[in-house]
Design a protein around this motif. Sequence first.
Motif, PDB file in Angstrom:
ATOM      1  N   CYS A 174      36.160  15.418 -92.092  1.00 46.26           N
ATOM      2  CA  CYS A 174      37.141  16.205 -92.833  1.00 46.26           C
ATOM      3  C   CYS A 174      38.429  15.387 -92.942  1.00 46.26           C
ATOM      4  O   CYS A 174      38.957  14.924 -91.929  1.00 46.26           O
ATOM      5  CB  CYS A 174      37.441  17.524 -92.115  1.00 46.26           C
ATOM      6  SG  CYS A 174      36.001  18.590 -91.938  1.00 46.26           S
ATOM      7  N   TRP A 175      38.895  15.220 -94.172  1.00 44.33           N
ATOM      8  CA  TRP A 175      40.076  14.404 -94.451  1.00 44.33           C
ATOM      9  C   TRP A 175      41.139  15.257 -95.137  1.00 44.33           C
ATOM     10  O   TRP A 175      40.890  15.827 -96.196  1.00 44.33           O
ATOM     11  CB  TRP A 175      39.710  13.243 -95.374  1.00 44.33           C
ATOM     12  CG  TRP A 175      38.768  12.257 -94.766  1.00 44.33           C
ATOM     13  CD1 TRP A 175      37.408  12.343 -94.697  1.00 44.33           C
ATOM     14  CD2 TRP A 175      39.116  11.022 -94.140  1.00 44.33           C
ATOM     15  NE1 TRP A 175      36.895  11.243 -94.069  1.00 44.33           N
ATOM     16  CE2 TRP A 175      37.918  10.416 -93.721  1.00 44.33           C
ATOM     17  CE3 TRP A 175      40.335  10.374 -93.905  1.00 44.33           C
ATOM     18  CZ2 TRP A 175      37.896   9.184 -93.067  1.00 44.33           C
ATOM     19  CZ3 TRP A 175      40.307   9.144 -93.263  1.00 44.33           C
ATOM     20  CH2 TRP A 175      39.104   8.566 -92.855  1.00 44.33           C
ATOM     21  N   ARG A 176      42.337  15.348 -94.546  1.00 43.29           N
ATOM     22  CA  ARG A 176      43.457  16.044 -95.181  1.00 43.29           C
ATOM     23  C   ARG A 176      44.143  15.063 -96.121  1.00 43.29           C
ATOM     24  O   ARG A 176      44.440  13.926 -95.745  1.00 43.29           O
ATOM     25  CB  ARG A 176      44.463  16.554 -94.159  1.00 43.29           C
ATOM     26  CG  ARG A 176      45.626  17.313 -94.837  1.00 43.29           C
ATOM     27  CD  ARG A 176      46.628  17.883 -93.846  1.00 43.29           C
ATOM     28  NE  ARG A 176      46.001  18.795 -92.913  1.00 43.29           N
ATOM     29  CZ  ARG A 176      45.987  18.623 -91.591  1.00 43.29           C
ATOM     30  NH1 ARG A 176      46.557  17.582 -91.039  1.00 43.29           N
ATOM     31  NH2 ARG A 176      45.406  19.506 -90.812  1.00 43.29           N
ATOM     32  N   CYS A 177      44.395  15.515 -97.349  1.00 44.28           N
ATOM     33  CA  CYS A 177      45.005  14.666 -98.378  1.00 44.28           C
ATOM     34  C   CYS A 177      46.330  15.249 -98.838  1.00 44.28           C
ATOM     35  O   CYS A 177      46.593  16.442 -98.655  1.00 44.28           O
ATOM     36  CB  CYS A 177      44.071  14.560 -99.591  1.00 44.28           C
ATOM     37  SG  CYS A 177      42.492  13.784 -99.217  1.00 44.28           S
TER      38      CYS A 177
ATOM     39  N   ALA B 275      54.355  20.774-101.511  1.00 39.91           N
ATOM     40  CA  ALA B 275      54.423  20.864-100.049  1.00 39.91           C
ATOM     41  C   ALA B 275      53.502  21.923 -99.458  1.00 39.91           C
ATOM     42  O   ALA B 275      53.040  21.780 -98.320  1.00 39.91           O
ATOM     43  CB  ALA B 275      55.860  21.123 -99.620  1.00 39.91           C
ATOM     44  N   THR B 276      53.224  22.987-100.197  1.00 37.93           N
ATOM     45  CA  THR B 276      52.398  24.066 -99.636  1.00 37.93           C
ATOM     46  C   THR B 276      50.907  23.864 -99.870  1.00 37.93           C
ATOM     47  O   THR B 276      50.104  24.676 -99.439  1.00 37.93           O
ATOM     48  CB  THR B 276      52.818  25.433-100.226  1.00 37.93           C
ATOM     49  OG1 THR B 276      52.645  25.393-101.648  1.00 37.93           O
ATOM     50  CG2 THR B 276      54.263  25.755 -99.880  1.00 37.93           C
ATOM     51  N   GLU B 277      50.522  22.795-100.547  1.00 39.74           N
ATOM     52  CA  GLU B 277      49.108  22.513-100.794  1.00 39.74           C
ATOM     53  C   GLU B 277      48.681  21.330 -99.918  1.00 39.74           C
ATOM     54  O   GLU B 277      49.200  20.227-100.079  1.00 39.74           O
ATOM     55  CB  GLU B 277      48.884  22.189-102.273  1.00 39.74           C
ATOM     56  CG  GLU B 277      47.430  21.982-102.624  1.00 39.74           C
ATOM     57  CD  GLU B 277      47.230  21.718-104.108  1.00 39.74           C
ATOM     58  OE1 GLU B 277      46.540  22.506-104.748  1.00 39.74           O
ATOM     59  OE2 GLU B 277      47.789  20.710-104.611  1.00 39.74           O
ATOM     60  N   THR B 278      47.778  21.592 -98.977  1.00 40.60           N
ATOM     61  CA  THR B 278      47.292  20.539 -98.079  1.00 40.60           C
ATOM     62  C   THR B 278      45.763  20.527 -98.125  1.00 40.60           C
ATOM     63  O   THR B 278      45.095  20.970 -97.196  1.00 40.60           O
ATOM     64  CB  THR B 278      47.782  20.772 -96.640  1.00 40.60           C
ATOM     65  OG1 THR B 278      47.382  22.084 -96.229  1.00 40.60           O
ATOM     66  CG2 THR B 278      49.288  20.621 -96.528  1.00 40.60           C
ATOM     67  N   PRO B 279      45.191  20.008 -99.223  1.00 38.69           N
ATOM     68  CA  PRO B 279      43.738  20.045 -99.376  1.00 38.69           C
ATOM     69  C   PRO B 279      43.016  19.206 -98.334  1.00 38.69           C
ATOM     70  O   PRO B 279      43.510  18.173 -97.885  1.00 38.69           O
ATOM     71  CB  PRO B 279      43.517  19.488-100.783  1.00 38.69           C
ATOM     72  CG  PRO B 279      44.756  18.762-101.137  1.00 38.69           C
ATOM     73  CD  PRO B 279      45.868  19.344-100.330  1.00 38.69           C
ATOM     74  N   VAL B 280      41.829  19.699 -97.972  1.00 37.30           N
ATOM     75  CA  VAL B 280      40.960  18.993 -97.037  1.00 37.30           C
ATOM     76  C   VAL B 280      39.640  18.715 -97.755  1.00 37.30           C
ATOM     77  O   VAL B 280      39.054  19.607 -98.369  1.00 37.30           O
ATOM     78  CB  VAL B 280      40.716  19.824 -95.757  1.00 37.30           C
ATOM     79  CG1 VAL B 280      39.684  19.153 -94.857  1.00 37.30           C
ATOM     80  CG2 VAL B 280      42.024  20.036 -95.007  1.00 37.30           C
TER      81      VAL B 280
END
Length: 129
Positions: free
Chosen positions: A12-15, A20-25
């Motif tokens: 799982c990689w956080r991009c 600022a409120t969007e932290t897709p994985v």
Amino acid sequence: MPATSPYAIGQCWRCRGRHATETPVLTINRIDAHPLGGEILHVSVTHARIRHPGLREGFITTFAHLPVIGQVLERSGAELVGAATPDPAYLDGYHQWKQAFDAGQAGSYGIPLAEILDLIETMLAKRND
């Protein structure tokens, strides 16, 4: 797959997101060797905020299947944040993609994830026009 690949099924990689409120994985569900070299990562996206005018809520937070190359992770400031079981929801999209890919009608993304999410939003908006 090359033995030196930094990627593995279940990672799982956080991009970086688009704000600022969007932290897709991205979760890697499958890795295919690319016929021209390298590998294609078949990922699911969670923790995104993709506008979808066809839904009452107005957005989706997950996307079951995206075919990407490792450069997407590199260009998206990806950070390895853990491991998970591959999401079987990716299979429908994968099979459709694989059939189109084998026919020379599909490829894989190599641009930053934020740009891919923008493209998905544009596609969804056109679908609902």
